[in-house]
Design a protein around this motif. Structure first.
Motif, PDB file in Angstrom:
ATOM      1  N   VAL A 115       2.259   1.718  -3.542  1.00 23.82           N
ATOM      2  CA  VAL A 115       1.228   2.188  -4.467  1.00 23.82           C
ATOM      3  C   VAL A 115       0.982   3.681  -4.260  1.00 23.82           C
ATOM      4  O   VAL A 115       0.882   4.455  -5.225  1.00 23.82           O
ATOM      5  CB  VAL A 115      -0.077   1.391  -4.288  1.00 23.82           C
ATOM      6  N   GLN A 116       0.899   4.099  -3.009  1.00 23.41           N
ATOM      7  CA  GLN A 116       0.696   5.512  -2.708  1.00 23.41           C
ATOM      8  C   GLN A 116       1.862   6.350  -3.221  1.00 23.41           C
ATOM      9  O   GLN A 116       1.658   7.438  -3.775  1.00 23.41           O
ATOM     10  CB  GLN A 116       0.520   5.704  -1.204  1.00 23.41           C
ATOM     11  N   GLN A 168      -1.928  -4.742  13.002  1.00 23.64           N
ATOM     12  CA  GLN A 168      -2.436  -5.743  12.064  1.00 23.64           C
ATOM     13  C   GLN A 168      -2.358  -7.158  12.618  1.00 23.64           C
ATOM     14  O   GLN A 168      -2.776  -8.103  11.967  1.00 23.64           O
ATOM     15  CB  GLN A 168      -1.630  -5.686  10.755  1.00 23.64           C
ATOM     16  N   PRO A 203       0.815  -1.228   0.000  1.00 28.22           N
ATOM     17  CA  PRO A 203       0.000   0.000   0.000  1.00 28.22           C
ATOM     18  C   PRO A 203       0.847   1.275   0.000  1.00 28.22           C
ATOM     19  O   PRO A 203       0.508   2.250  -0.676  1.00 28.22           O
ATOM     20  CB  PRO A 203      -0.825  -0.135   1.291  1.00 28.22           C
ATOM     21  N   ARG A 204       1.940   1.251   0.756  1.00 25.83           N
ATOM     22  CA  ARG A 204       2.832   2.419   0.782  1.00 25.83           C
ATOM     23  C   ARG A 204       3.463   2.625  -0.594  1.00 25.83           C
ATOM     24  O   ARG A 204       3.578   3.767  -1.062  1.00 25.83           O
ATOM     25  CB  ARG A 204       3.914   2.221   1.835  1.00 25.83           C
ATOM     26  N   THR A 212       1.703   6.728  -6.931  1.00 25.78           N
ATOM     27  CA  THR A 212       0.598   7.624  -7.280  1.00 25.78           C
ATOM     28  C   THR A 212       0.960   9.092  -7.060  1.00 25.78           C
ATOM     29  O   THR A 212       0.629   9.952  -7.888  1.00 25.78           O
ATOM     30  CB  THR A 212      -0.655   7.274  -6.455  1.00 25.78           C
TER      31      THR A 212
END
Length: 209
Positions: free
Chosen positions: A57-58, A196, A54-55, A61
């Protein structure tokens, strides 16, 4: 009650590879990133595993991570290399940097490498293991560029990052020695992993014992 699930490494690697490729990465880059992250999970370092996606991908982006970047040689005197990672994937930049370092070390007997501007380079022990595969001893100092989160010894306020340290030593006929740790009490990624833990997925390779 915690929900533990077993995920085989091969389909997990395929999924991570597809995510990275969707961001514009080449097949080679996607393979290096996916296999590196899953390997971290397999070796028990979930803080540096697929949870980083996720990091990543961010960062792709928002422009903080450049896809398909390759390490740039800024200075090369033979035994001394200064490299620029051009904000590329650390799994690619780290691999290329260690290959350059190994070649120079074999030629000159030693190589001192300075690498800057790489995106997250993952588990530092991976790069020591790459040098071990070349039959080389390696020492790795890492300056984590992030907000201050670690207080100096005896202090109460944060002043620097976790700044990992790693040593890799090959041994003929024996398992190599790999020393890999953060210079803080715990690695930053382990604090990220803590929330998590209630639902945790671990990858297992179907060939592993």
């Amino acid at each position: 009650m915690a929900d533990y699930r077993t995920i085989k490494a091969e389909p997990l690697t395929n999924a991570i590879r597809a995510i990275v490729k969707a961001g514009g990465s080449s097949d080679r880059e996607a393979e290096l990133v996916a296999t590196n992250l899953v390997e971290a999970n397999l070796k028990g370092h979930d803080s540096h595993g697929v949870g980083m996606i996720p990091r990543y991908v961010q960062s792709v982006t928002n422009g903080g991570l450049a896809v398909n970047a390759h390490v740039k040689i800024v200075l090369d005197t033979g035994p001394l290399l200064t490299l620029d990672g051009l904000t590329g994937y650390g799994q690619v930049i780290g691999h290329e940097a260690m290959e350059l370092a190994a070649e120079r070390a074999k030629r000159n007997g030693v190589c001192l490498v300075g690498l800057s501007n790489s995106h997250h380079i993952g588990r530092i022990g991976h790069w020591a293991e790459q040098c071990i595969d070349h039959g080389l001893v390696s020492i790795h100092f890492v300056n984590v560029i992030s907000r201050p989160i670690v207080a100096p010894w005896g202090g109460s306020d944060a002043r620097h990052g976790t700044n990992p340290f790693c040593v890799g030593i090959p041994r003929a006929g024996k398992d190599p020695i790999v020393l890999d740790f953060a210079t803080s009490r715990i690695a930053q990624g382990k604090t990220r992993r803590r929330p998590q833990q209630g639902c945790r997925a671990r990858a297992w390779h179907h060939h592993r014992q």
